[in-house]
Design a protein around this motif. Structure first.
Motif, PDB file in Angstrom:
ATOM      1  N   TYR A  23      23.914  26.957  39.933  1.00  0.00           N
ATOM      2  CA  TYR A  23      24.492  27.435  39.534  1.00  0.00           C
ATOM      3  C   TYR A  23      25.755  27.887  40.900  1.00  0.00           C
ATOM      4  CZ  TYR A  23      28.035  30.370  37.094  1.00  0.00           C
ATOM      5  OH  TYR A  23      29.948  30.658  36.990  1.00  0.00           O
ATOM      6  N   ASN A  24      25.082  28.873  41.639  1.00  0.00           N
ATOM      7  CA  ASN A  24      26.049  29.206  42.759  1.00  0.00           C
ATOM      8  C   ASN A  24      26.783  28.117  43.093  1.00  0.00           C
ATOM      9  OD1 ASN A  24      26.096  31.948  41.897  1.00  0.00           O
ATOM     10  ND2 ASN A  24      23.504  32.621  42.721  1.00  0.00           N
ATOM     11  N   GLU A  25      25.747  27.515  43.747  1.00  0.00           N
ATOM     12  CA  GLU A  25      26.270  26.331  44.243  1.00  0.00           C
ATOM     13  C   GLU A  25      27.757  24.821  44.063  1.00  0.00           C
ATOM     14  OE1 GLU A  25      24.812  22.601  46.919  1.00  0.00           O
ATOM     15  OE2 GLU A  25      23.123  23.700  46.097  1.00  0.00           O
ATOM     16  N   ALA A  26      27.498  24.741  42.390  1.00  0.00           N
ATOM     17  CA  ALA A  26      28.257  24.612  42.085  1.00  0.00           C
ATOM     18  C   ALA A  26      29.340  24.836  41.375  1.00  0.00           C
ATOM     19  CB  ALA A  26      27.975  23.637  40.204  1.00  0.00           C
ATOM     20  N   ALA A  27      29.251  26.337  40.563  1.00  0.00           N
ATOM     21  CA  ALA A  27      30.691  27.269  40.950  1.00  0.00           C
ATOM     22  C   ALA A  27      31.765  27.659  42.444  1.00  0.00           C
ATOM     23  CB  ALA A  27      29.790  28.813  40.818  1.00  0.00           C
ATOM     24  N   SER A  28      30.593  27.259  43.338  1.00  0.00           N
ATOM     25  CA  SER A  28      31.762  27.181  45.145  1.00  0.00           C
ATOM     26  C   SER A  28      31.850  26.525  45.310  1.00  0.00           C
ATOM     27  CB  SER A  28      30.558  28.356  45.922  1.00  0.00           C
ATOM     28  OG  SER A  28      29.356  26.652  46.256  1.00  0.00           O
ATOM     29  N   GLU A  29      31.440  25.153  44.572  1.00  0.00           N
ATOM     30  CA  GLU A  29      32.663  24.338  44.753  1.00  0.00           C
ATOM     31  C   GLU A  29      33.511  23.761  43.854  1.00  0.00           C
ATOM     32  OE1 GLU A  29      30.166  20.831  45.532  1.00  0.00           O
ATOM     33  OE2 GLU A  29      28.410  22.024  47.062  1.00  0.00           O
ATOM     34  N   ALA A  30      33.548  23.662  42.662  1.00  0.00           N
ATOM     35  CA  ALA A  30      34.393  23.975  41.754  1.00  0.00           C
ATOM     36  C   ALA A  30      35.777  24.995  41.491  1.00  0.00           C
ATOM     37  CB  ALA A  30      34.282  23.481  40.486  1.00  0.00           C
ATOM     38  N   PHE A  31      35.042  25.662  41.990  1.00  0.00           N
ATOM     39  CA  PHE A  31      36.656  27.508  41.048  1.00  0.00           C
ATOM     40  C   PHE A  31      37.944  26.721  42.595  1.00  0.00           C
ATOM     41  CE2 PHE A  31      33.832  29.153  38.506  1.00  0.00           C
ATOM     42  CZ  PHE A  31      34.608  29.757  38.001  1.00  0.00           C
ATOM     43  N   PRO A  32      37.431  27.095  43.532  1.00  0.00           N
ATOM     44  CA  PRO A  32      38.483  25.839  44.838  1.00  0.00           C
ATOM     45  C   PRO A  32      39.251  25.506  43.853  1.00  0.00           C
ATOM     46  CG  PRO A  32      36.372  26.873  45.930  1.00  0.00           C
ATOM     47  CD  PRO A  32      36.190  26.491  44.446  1.00  0.00           C
ATOM     48  N   VAL A  33      39.069  23.989  44.073  1.00  0.00           N
ATOM     49  CA  VAL A  33      39.615  23.295  43.793  1.00  0.00           C
ATOM     50  C   VAL A  33      39.728  23.032  42.027  1.00  0.00           C
ATOM     51  CG1 VAL A  33      38.905  20.275  42.717  1.00  0.00           C
ATOM     52  CG2 VAL A  33      37.608  21.268  44.634  1.00  0.00           C
ATOM     53  N   TYR A  34      39.259  23.998  40.934  1.00  0.00           N
ATOM     54  CA  TYR A  34      40.075  24.092  39.830  1.00  0.00           C
ATOM     55  C   TYR A  34      40.972  24.812  39.743  1.00  0.00           C
ATOM     56  CZ  TYR A  34      40.975  25.425  35.258  1.00  0.00           C
ATOM     57  OH  TYR A  34      41.172  25.507  33.993  1.00  0.00           O
ATOM     58  N   ASN A  35      40.905  26.097  40.490  1.00  0.00           N
ATOM     59  CA  ASN A  35      42.609  26.952  40.805  1.00  0.00           C
ATOM     60  C   ASN A  35      43.428  26.415  41.490  1.00  0.00           C
ATOM     61  OD1 ASN A  35      40.314  28.935  39.616  1.00  0.00           O
ATOM     62  ND2 ASN A  35      40.321  29.680  42.163  1.00  0.00           N
ATOM     63  N   LYS A  36      43.241  25.635  41.999  1.00  0.00           N
ATOM     64  CA  LYS A  36      44.493  25.254  43.427  1.00  0.00           C
ATOM     65  C   LYS A  36      45.488  24.168  41.828  1.00  0.00           C
ATOM     66  CE  LYS A  36      41.861  24.580  47.097  1.00  0.00           C
ATOM     67  NZ  LYS A  36      41.338  24.187  48.161  1.00  0.00           N
ATOM     68  N   SER A  37      44.028  23.053  41.170  1.00  0.00           N
ATOM     69  CA  SER A  37      45.152  21.913  40.859  1.00  0.00           C
ATOM     70  C   SER A  37      45.746  22.878  39.910  1.00  0.00           C
ATOM     71  CB  SER A  37      43.885  20.918  40.500  1.00  0.00           C
ATOM     72  OG  SER A  37      42.929  21.921  39.513  1.00  0.00           O
ATOM     73  N   HIS A  38      45.306  23.784  39.456  1.00  0.00           N
ATOM     74  CA  HIS A  38      46.054  24.750  37.908  1.00  0.00           C
ATOM     75  C   HIS A  38      46.938  24.859  38.103  1.00  0.00           C
ATOM     76  CE1 HIS A  38      43.541  23.325  34.232  1.00  0.00           C
ATOM     77  NE2 HIS A  38      42.429  23.105  35.284  1.00  0.00           N
ATOM     78  N   MET A  39      46.957  25.428  40.595  1.00  0.00           N
ATOM     79  CA  MET A  39      47.916  26.817  40.193  1.00  0.00           C
ATOM     80  C   MET A  39      47.875  28.064  39.903  1.00  0.00           C
ATOM     81  SD  MET A  39      50.655  23.809  41.370  1.00  0.00           S
ATOM     82  CE  MET A  39      51.514  23.624  39.635  1.00  0.00           C
ATOM     83  N   ILE A  40      46.548  28.365  39.798  1.00  0.00           N
ATOM     84  CA  ILE A  40      47.214  30.011  38.590  1.00  0.00           C
ATOM     85  C   ILE A  40      47.492  30.705  39.661  1.00  0.00           C
ATOM     86  CG2 ILE A  40      44.552  29.083  37.786  1.00  0.00           C
ATOM     87  CD1 ILE A  40      43.283  31.263  40.122  1.00  0.00           C
ATOM     88  N   CYS A  41      48.359  31.716  39.308  1.00  0.00           N
ATOM     89  CA  CYS A  41      48.813  33.082  39.505  1.00  0.00           C
ATOM     90  C   CYS A  41      47.812  34.703  39.565  1.00  0.00           C
ATOM     91  CB  CYS A  41      50.234  32.815  38.568  1.00  0.00           C
ATOM     92  SG  CYS A  41      50.954  33.961  39.696  1.00  0.00           S
ATOM     93  N   LEU A  42      46.987  35.163  40.913  1.00  0.00           N
ATOM     94  CA  LEU A  42      46.957  36.013  40.646  1.00  0.00           C
ATOM     95  C   LEU A  42      47.668  37.308  40.810  1.00  0.00           C
ATOM     96  CD1 LEU A  42      44.009  34.412  42.507  1.00  0.00           C
ATOM     97  CD2 LEU A  42      43.911  34.815  39.989  1.00  0.00           C
ATOM     98  N   GLU A  43      47.212  38.267  40.139  1.00  0.00           N
ATOM     99  CA  GLU A  43      47.974  39.497  40.872  1.00  0.00           C
ATOM    100  C   GLU A  43      47.449  40.363  42.853  1.00  0.00           C
ATOM    101  OE1 GLU A  43      49.029  44.298  39.378  1.00  0.00           O
ATOM    102  OE2 GLU A  43      47.925  42.898  38.293  1.00  0.00           O
ATOM    103  N   MET A  44      48.251  40.343  43.322  1.00  0.00           N
ATOM    104  CA  MET A  44      48.307  41.260  44.258  1.00  0.00           C
ATOM    105  C   MET A  44      48.264  42.330  44.292  1.00  0.00           C
ATOM    106  SD  MET A  44      49.706  39.070  47.396  1.00  0.00           S
ATOM    107  CE  MET A  44      51.703  38.667  46.453  1.00  0.00           C
ATOM    108  N   PRO A  45      46.682  43.211  45.572  1.00  0.00           N
ATOM    109  CA  PRO A  45      46.800  44.768  44.869  1.00  0.00           C
ATOM    110  C   PRO A  45      48.076  45.517  46.106  1.00  0.00           C
ATOM    111  CG  PRO A  45      45.264  43.426  46.379  1.00  0.00           C
ATOM    112  CD  PRO A  45      45.777  42.330  45.770  1.00  0.00           C
TER     113      PRO A  45
END
Length: 303
Positions: free
Chosen positions: A46-68
């Motif tokens: 799971y960790n290996e799949a998540a580490s590869e998939a999440f960055p691609v997903y986040n960039k393709s969906h252009m997610i917005c995150l709050e900066m501290p």
């Protein structure tokens, strides 16, 4: 004799897990990840799949995150990516360090001079960003926008070409009501100094997921092209924002029109032209059919 079941290899499990993560609808990857972790029952895979998939997903969906530190929000896009987990926010000249799997911004640092555009380019970029923020605020109540320089960021004055990109990301997530939706648009603007023209290329993507007692998804894509005159920073920004507003409003109107006509077009095409009786159903006069009367007649009730 039944065939023996073949155990999947760890690599196969990882690839399947990645597919599910990457194809999660907008705002739903964490729900998918939770279920996948339970199904896999293997933290390493799971960790290996998540580490590869999440960055691609986040960039393709252009997610917005709050900066501290009250710096505002940062869009996670390939256009602002500096290193694996570092993303430039041009508005604040800050660099956000992102934890992709948790989908949070963990740290912020000031951008270096080498990571920022020249003063000449920044004048055009800031003017365009100001106009786009006005437009996005009106058109997308839950939308975010950033403008990046992707070519020629070191240009110091007139005489050279450069390219800006406008990124718009908006999401309306309502999982408690079983529906989520997103709008993503990317506009590349080439500033061609030799012919004093600006060329715009837009890619628009709309996604929606409705899953109350079912599973209905929309994934619509559209491309646009246009051009306008190369002018001063403020005038160019106004012209570009007007072109983008026109094309996005027109596309949205076409989407609304197509779905208003859906019952009369697409849904009718899915039905057989004639019922098994070879007689058209009289939709204009359905009152002639009385289900209770017909059943009573067939069963001999009331005789």
């Amino acid at each position: 004799m039944a065939e023996e079941e073949t155990e999947l290899s760890e690599k196969q499990k990882k690839e399947i897990a990645k597919w599910f993560l990457l194809n999660a609808p907008a705002g739903e990857i964490q729900y998918v990840a939770k279920d996948l972790k339970s199904v896999l029952n293997d933290d390493d895979v799971y960790n290996e799949a998540a580490s590869e998939a999440f960055p691609v997903y986040n960039k393709s969906h252009m997610i917005c995150l709050e900066m501290p530190g009250r710096f505002g929000d940062v869009l996670v896009t390939s256009y602002g990516e500096l290193q694996d987990n570092e993303y430039l926010d041009p508005k604040t000249a800050q660099v956000a360090i992102v934890d992709h799997v948790k989908q949070v911004c963990t740290e912020v640092r000031p951008a270096t001079d080498e990571e920022l555009s020249s003063p000449y380019i920044e004048e055009y970029r800031c003017s365009l960003e100001a106009e786009m923020l006005k437009y996005v605020g009106e058109a997308y109540p839950k939308g975010f926008c950033s403008v990046y320089c992707i070519n020629g960021k070191d240009v110091e004055g007139p005489g050279s070409d450069f390219e800006l990109v406008v990124v718009i990301s908006a999401a309306r997530l309502s999982p408690q009501n079983f529906c989520n939706g997103s709008w993503r648009s990317i506009w590349n603007i080439e500033f061609k100094d030799d012919i004093q023209m600006l060329e715009l290329k837009g890619k628009l993507q709309v996604g929606a997921h409705y899953f109350e007692e079912g599973n209905v998804q929309l994934d619509a894509k559209h491309e646009s092209r246009d051009s306008t005159m190369f002018q001063s920073p403020d005038d160019s920004a106004i012209a570009i924002a007007g072109v983008i507003r026109h094309h996005e409003t027109e596309y949205l109107a076409s989407l609304e029109a197509s779905y208003l006509n859906l019952p009369d077009t697409t849904f009718k095409d899915l039905r057989r032209k004639l019922p098994v009786t070879r007689t058209l159903f009289p939709w204009h006069n359905t009152s002639q059919f009385n289900l209770t009367r017909e059943i009573s007649k067939e069963l001999g009730i009331g005789k």
